[in-house]
Scaffold this motif. Structure first.
Motif, short mmCIF file in Angstrom:
data_model
loop_
_atom_site.label_atom_id
_atom_site.label_comp_id
_atom_site.label_asym_id
_atom_site.label_seq_id
_atom_site.Cartn_x
_atom_site.Cartn_y
_atom_site.Cartn_z
N SER A 40 -3.24 2.36 5.16
CA SER A 40 -2.43 1.24 4.68
C SER A 40 -2.30 0.16 5.75
O SER A 40 -2.46 -1.04 5.48
CB SER A 40 -1.03 1.74 4.26
OG SER A 40 -1.12 2.67 3.19
N SER A 76 2.30 2.23 -3.33
CA SER A 76 1.33 2.92 -4.19
C SER A 76 1.11 4.35 -3.72
O SER A 76 0.94 5.26 -4.54
CB SER A 76 0.00 2.15 -4.22
OG SER A 76 -0.61 2.12 -2.95
N CYS A 120 0.83 -1.21 0.00
CA CYS A 120 0.00 0.00 0.00
C CYS A 120 0.86 1.26 0.00
O CYS A 120 0.58 2.23 -0.72
CB CYS A 120 -0.92 0.01 1.22
SG CYS A 120 -2.22 -1.25 1.19
N HIS A 137 -6.04 -6.60 -3.27
CA HIS A 137 -4.98 -5.87 -2.56
C HIS A 137 -3.75 -5.66 -3.44
O HIS A 137 -3.28 -4.54 -3.63
CB HIS A 137 -4.61 -6.65 -1.30
CG HIS A 137 -3.83 -5.83 -0.32
ND1 HIS A 137 -3.85 -6.08 1.03
CD2 HIS A 137 -2.99 -4.78 -0.47
CE1 HIS A 137 -3.08 -5.21 1.67
NE2 HIS A 137 -2.53 -4.43 0.77
N THR A 156 -3.39 -2.21 -5.88
CA THR A 156 -2.31 -1.25 -5.62
C THR A 156 -1.35 -1.16 -6.80
O THR A 156 -0.82 -0.09 -7.10
CB THR A 156 -1.53 -1.65 -4.35
OG1 THR A 156 -1.12 -3.02 -4.46
CG2 THR A 156 -2.38 -1.48 -3.12
N CYS A 157 -1.14 -2.29 -7.49
CA CYS A 157 -0.28 -2.29 -8.67
C CYS A 157 -0.85 -1.41 -9.77
O CYS A 157 -0.12 -0.65 -10.41
CB CYS A 157 -0.11 -3.72 -9.17
SG CYS A 157 1.07 -3.89 -10.54
#
Length: 290
Positions: A128, A96, A93, A186, A190-191
């Motif tokens: 996060s 990102s 997290c 998740h 975030t990617c």
């Protein structure tokens, strides 16, 4: 756990990286040095996560390298699963969040301070941690519902949820589906945020007329991109490779569980001019002595 007619086991046996005592001694020294360097090199919030991540698995790895009895209790194994997911998920997290921070700094340099306020930064950090702890609870509740019996051997040096599925004599399809869905939301979520941020960054950099300005902007993102490639690359490989105890699986696990927490602070330190100047002086002195 619903044990049915099975005899429950109370501990697992970690097969580790090697059964050769000489190799184990060398690995102990190597990983001890890496862990001590990680302890000394991690200072910032992101690096604190690397320290936590490494501290979950490396001490047990070091203990098993010197011990004849390479066991871990079922409770200890599940605790290790939980505490691997918390810092790992939080780091995903935060990577990102850092991508968004760089996006704001490069795309809106005049309004960066107004957008990325301390209040917003603290909220993103708390968010996060909260999301990762929630995810970890989901994982561990699914793991606690598994029925472990007969096979005690984990072909790994630490407990990870994919390694526990083959040991379960109960139905794992639901647990696997929950793990897969949560990992997609998740990890992939975030990617995608990182990719979107860097698409905006790249489009902004390409509009900069001076080559020095473009170079400076790219340099701002280089250490962050390197950390992303190391963490995401090895993490995705680990969870895409079927659990088998193969050398490639163990190498990837060591890379993101032991080496990456050491390398991350070095990557960010190399952005510091004083650190780079000290390295140049060291290399120059070394060459002169020779």
């Amino acid at each position: 756990m619903a044990l049915g007619n099975h005899s429950a086991i109370t501990e697992f046996i970690l097969l580790g990286l090697s059964a050769d005592p000489h190799v184990q001694a060398l690995l102990f020294v190597l990983f001890l040095v890496i862990y001590l360097l990680t302890l000394m090199g991690n200072l910032s919030h992101l690096s604190f996560l690397d320290l936590c991540y490494s501290s979950v698995t490396v001490p047990k790895l070091l203990e098993n390298l010197l011990s004849q009895k390479k066991t871990i209790s079922v409770g200890g194994c599940l605790a290790q699963v939980f505490f691997v997911f918390v810092p790992g998920g939080t780091e995903v997290c935060l990577l990102s969040v850092m991508a968004y921070d760089r996006c704001v700094a490069i795309c809106h340099p005049l309004h960066c301070r107004q957008i990325m306020t301390n209040r917003l930064c603290n909220s993103l950090v708390r968010g996060s941690w909260s999301l990762s702890i929630l995810d970890a609870f989901i994982y561990i509740l699914e793991a606690m519902s598994l029925d472990f019996c007969e096979d005690q051997y984990i072909p790994h040096y630490s407990c990870e949820l994919p390694s526990l599925f083959p040991l379960s004599c109960s139905e794992v399809s639901t647990s696997f589906t929950v793990l897969l869905c949560s990992s997609v939301v998740h990890g992939l979520g975030t990617c995608l945020l990182i990719v979107f941020s860097y698409v905006l960054i790249a489009s902004t950099i390409l509009t900069i007329s001076s080559s020095s300005g473009r170079g400076k902007a790219f340099s701002t993102c280089s250490s962050h991109l390197t950390a992303i490639l190391l963490f995401y690359g090895s993490g995705f490989l680990r969870y895409l490779i079927p659990t088998s105890g193969s050398p490639l699986e163990l190498i990837v696990s060591v890379q993101y569980g032991v080496v990456t927490p050491l390398v991350n602070p070095l990557i960010y330190s190399l952005k510091n001019n004083e650190v780079k100047a000290a390295l140049r002086r060291t290399f120059r002195k070394y060459l002169q002595d020779r």
